[in-house]
Design a protein around this motif. Structure first.
Motif, short mmCIF file in Angstrom:
data_model
loop_
_atom_site.label_atom_id
_atom_site.label_comp_id
_atom_site.label_asym_id
_atom_site.label_seq_id
_atom_site.Cartn_x
_atom_site.Cartn_y
_atom_site.Cartn_z
N LEU A 160 -40.51 34.04 -77.93
CA LEU A 160 -40.19 33.39 -79.20
C LEU A 160 -39.61 34.38 -80.21
O LEU A 160 -38.80 33.98 -81.07
CB LEU A 160 -41.44 32.72 -79.77
CG LEU A 160 -41.21 31.66 -80.85
CD1 LEU A 160 -40.34 30.53 -80.34
CD2 LEU A 160 -42.54 31.10 -81.34
N ASN A 161 -39.97 35.66 -80.12
CA ASN A 161 -39.45 36.64 -81.06
C ASN A 161 -37.96 36.91 -80.88
O ASN A 161 -37.35 37.56 -81.74
CB ASN A 161 -40.23 37.96 -80.94
CG ASN A 161 -41.64 37.85 -81.49
OD1 ASN A 161 -41.96 36.92 -82.23
ND2 ASN A 161 -42.50 38.80 -81.12
N ARG A 162 -37.38 36.42 -79.81
CA ARG A 162 -35.94 36.57 -79.62
C ARG A 162 -35.17 35.45 -80.32
O ARG A 162 -33.96 35.43 -80.30
CB ARG A 162 -35.61 36.59 -78.12
CG ARG A 162 -36.28 37.74 -77.37
CD ARG A 162 -35.93 37.74 -75.90
NE ARG A 162 -34.50 38.04 -75.71
CZ ARG A 162 -33.92 38.02 -74.52
NH1 ARG A 162 -34.61 37.68 -73.44
NH2 ARG A 162 -32.63 38.31 -74.41
N TRP A 163 -35.90 34.55 -80.94
CA TRP A 163 -35.31 33.41 -81.64
C TRP A 163 -35.69 33.47 -83.12
O TRP A 163 -36.74 33.99 -83.49
CB TRP A 163 -35.81 32.10 -81.03
CG TRP A 163 -35.37 31.90 -79.61
CD1 TRP A 163 -35.93 32.44 -78.49
CD2 TRP A 163 -34.26 31.12 -79.17
NE1 TRP A 163 -35.25 32.02 -77.37
CE2 TRP A 163 -34.21 31.21 -77.75
CE3 TRP A 163 -33.31 30.33 -79.82
CZ2 TRP A 163 -33.26 30.56 -76.99
CZ3 TRP A 163 -32.36 29.67 -79.06
CH2 TRP A 163 -32.33 29.79 -77.67
N THR A 164 -34.83 32.90 -83.95
CA THR A 164 -35.10 32.80 -85.39
C THR A 164 -35.21 31.34 -85.79
O THR A 164 -34.33 30.53 -85.46
CB THR A 164 -33.98 33.47 -86.21
OG1 THR A 164 -33.91 34.85 -85.87
CG2 THR A 164 -34.25 33.33 -87.70
N TYR A 165 -36.29 31.01 -86.49
CA TYR A 165 -36.48 29.64 -86.97
C TYR A 165 -35.69 29.45 -88.26
O TYR A 165 -35.84 30.23 -89.22
CB TYR A 165 -37.96 29.38 -87.22
CG TYR A 165 -38.28 27.96 -87.63
CD1 TYR A 165 -38.19 26.92 -86.71
CD2 TYR A 165 -38.69 27.66 -88.93
CE1 TYR A 165 -38.50 25.61 -87.08
CE2 TYR A 165 -39.00 26.36 -89.30
CZ TYR A 165 -38.90 25.34 -88.38
OH TYR A 165 -39.20 24.05 -88.73
N ASP A 166 -34.82 28.45 -88.29
CA ASP A 166 -34.02 28.15 -89.49
C ASP A 166 -34.79 27.16 -90.35
O ASP A 166 -34.72 25.95 -90.16
CB ASP A 166 -32.66 27.58 -89.07
CG ASP A 166 -31.68 27.49 -90.24
OD1 ASP A 166 -32.14 27.25 -91.37
OD2 ASP A 166 -30.47 27.64 -90.01
N GLU A 167 -35.55 27.71 -91.28
CA GLU A 167 -36.45 26.87 -92.10
C GLU A 167 -35.67 25.91 -92.99
O GLU A 167 -36.04 24.74 -93.13
CB GLU A 167 -37.35 27.76 -92.94
CG GLU A 167 -38.43 27.01 -93.69
CD GLU A 167 -39.44 27.92 -94.35
OE1 GLU A 167 -40.29 27.42 -95.09
OE2 GLU A 167 -39.37 29.14 -94.11
N MET A 168 -34.58 26.39 -93.59
CA MET A 168 -33.83 25.55 -94.51
C MET A 168 -33.15 24.38 -93.78
O MET A 168 -33.24 23.23 -94.21
CB MET A 168 -32.77 26.38 -95.25
CG MET A 168 -31.98 25.59 -96.29
SD MET A 168 -30.80 26.63 -97.18
CE MET A 168 -31.92 27.78 -97.98
N GLU A 169 -32.51 24.68 -92.66
CA GLU A 169 -31.84 23.62 -91.91
C GLU A 169 -32.85 22.66 -91.29
O GLU A 169 -32.60 21.45 -91.19
CB GLU A 169 -30.95 24.22 -90.82
CG GLU A 169 -30.09 23.22 -90.06
CD GLU A 169 -29.01 22.58 -90.92
OE1 GLU A 169 -28.47 21.53 -90.51
OE2 GLU A 169 -28.70 23.14 -91.99
N SER A 170 -34.01 23.16 -90.89
CA SER A 170 -35.05 22.29 -90.33
C SER A 170 -35.56 21.31 -91.39
O SER A 170 -35.74 20.12 -91.11
CB SER A 170 -36.20 23.13 -89.79
OG SER A 170 -35.78 23.96 -88.72
N ALA A 171 -35.76 21.81 -92.60
CA ALA A 171 -36.22 20.93 -93.69
C ALA A 171 -35.16 19.88 -94.02
O ALA A 171 -35.48 18.71 -94.26
CB ALA A 171 -36.57 21.75 -94.92
N ARG A 172 -33.89 20.32 -94.03
CA ARG A 172 -32.81 19.37 -94.31
C ARG A 172 -32.75 18.30 -93.24
O ARG A 172 -32.61 17.10 -93.54
CB ARG A 172 -31.47 20.11 -94.39
CG ARG A 172 -30.30 19.21 -94.82
CD ARG A 172 -28.97 19.77 -94.37
NE ARG A 172 -28.88 19.82 -92.92
CZ ARG A 172 -28.60 18.77 -92.16
NH1 ARG A 172 -28.40 17.57 -92.70
NH2 ARG A 172 -28.56 18.88 -90.85
N GLY A 173 -32.84 18.70 -91.98
CA GLY A 173 -32.80 17.73 -90.89
C GLY A 173 -33.95 16.75 -90.94
O GLY A 173 -33.78 15.55 -90.68
#
Length: 405
Positions: free
Chosen positions: A373-386
């Motif tokens: 999972l550390n090889r990935w970045t969670y996009d918090e802003m886009e996730s909230a928008r979606g």
């Protein structure tokens, strides 16, 4: 249906096979041998904004009703590979791909999948689709079920079929018991009118004894494609009570988007698409997308297999987008890590993974191995928008991860 298909469904769903939950899970897996979703209940517009599809992208998705696969194809990617463990969903996806390539024009395509209730659809199938359909899909649609060919559902109201269609029929029955007519909602012209309808007509239904009792049964939401494990995640958002969670999601579906622009609301409350010329439709059914869909439909394929198995055969770094729907809600930790091992191996730098969750929280931290999972970045802003913009309103969260390589 083959034993291998049932075995794959059981592996995907069964988590606690030795007690009452296990019995419910086995029942749920058997329901997926038939048609569950005549229409997918994840918003493809939200998906495509997050995926940022380019002509170089090779996408992998779970098919469900295949509205997503065809919508992505209209955006012109290099390829879309869809998978589904339901043989009925595979047959539906192949029917749509074949129709997009061989029906004579947009009017015929819209009649078949937009109206999906006209007697002349049988002729469209026989003349333009059947000669080009693969043999297993042709056998599925021409099977007698029980007295007419299965393809006749497109003459008799396809969107009233399947497990979801029957569930919505039951919802309408409960609404009638509560003396609710959805016509004023469908005619509303402002969000304020929609909110007033919910407050006056719908909110009281959640206080009915029948509704409260039914909501307490985990099998009651099978018609939404929600297995016991996902039901528990929904209930957790309501401190153990699923009813307030359902109430809020129905409110969002009814009130957060203009009814004229929300085809999910039309399917839920009219059991069809808005027939007006400007009525909302899935991207693949919109007229301005038809030429692109026809041009790119040959780049799509759908297979009756598990996503992890399909990815295991793909080359390293060969994929740019993954659409997991809500499938991870069904998985145990071993299945989840096996999937993400294959996603990480096959992802190219900058690849995107999107998925939904029944609850609001991201389910990956603490379950997927940190070294993965550390090889990935969670996009918090886009996730909230979606999450906010998903018109289907059925899920607690939309999530986007980007691969760092």
């Amino acid at each position: 249906m083959s034993i291998s298909v049932q075995a794959q469904l059981d592996a995907a769903v069964l988590q606690e096979a030795d007690h009452a939950t296990g019995r419910l899970e086995r029942l749920f897996s058997r329901l997926f041998l038939g048609l569950v979703y005549p229409q997918i209940w994840e918003d493809p517009v939200v998906d495509m904004q997050a995926l940022e599809i380019t002509p170089q992208d090779n996408l992998v998705c779970i098919a469900s009703g295949s509205c997503n696969m065809l919508s992505y194809l209209a955006a012109g990617p290099a390829s879309v590979t869809a998978v589904d463990l339901s043989p009925a969903h595979v047959a539906l996806g192949r029917l749509k791909l074949t129709a997009a390539q061989h029906l004579p024009d947009y009017a015929a395509f819209y009649q078949f999948f937009g109206c999906a209730d006209l007697a002349s659809n049988a002729d469209l199938y026989d003349r333009y689709i059947q000669p080009y359909l693969d043999a297993p899909s042709r056998s599925f649609w021409e099977a007698r079920a029980p007295f007419k060919r299965r393809i006749s559902v497109f003459q008799r109201g396809f969107y009233r079929r399947g497990l979801l269609g029957r569930f919505l029929g039951a919802v309408h029955l409960v609404a009638r018991l509560g003396r609710v007519d959805f016509a004023p909602l469908l005619a509303a012209r402002t969000l304020q009118e929609q909110q007033a309808f919910f407050d006056l007509k719908i909110a009281p239904l959640f206080d009915m004894w029948l509704v409260r009792t039914l909501a307490g049964f985990r099998a009651a939401l099978f018609g939404l494609g929600i297995p016991p494990a996902q039901y528990d995640k929904l209930a957790a958002d309501g401190d153990g009570d699923v009813l307030p969670v359902l109430r809020e999601r129905v409110r969002k579906l009814m009130c957060d988007f203009p009814i004229q622009k929300n085809y999910f609301a039309w399917q839920a409350f009219a059991r069809r698409y808005d027939p007006s010329p400007a009525g909302a439709l899935p991207p693949y059914l919109q007229q301005h997308n038809f030429t692109a869909l026809r041009r790119h439909a040959s780049k799509g394929r759908i297979v009756n297999r598990a996503l992890t198995d399909v990815l295991a055969e793909a080359p390293d770094g060969s994929k740019q987008g993954y659409v997991l729907l809500d499938a991870q809600d069904w998985m145990n930790d071993q299945q989840l890590n096996a999937l993400w091992d294959e996603i990480t191996r096959t992802a190219s730098p900058g690849a995107r993974v999107i998925f939904r969750t029944g609850g609001t929280a991201d389910i990956l931290p603490g379950r997927v191995k940190p070294e993965t999972l550390n090889r990935w970045t969670y996009d918090e802003m886009e996730s909230a928008r979606g999450t906010a913009q998903d018109r289907s309103a059925i899920y607690g969260g939309f999530h986007l991860y980007r691969f760092q390589g």
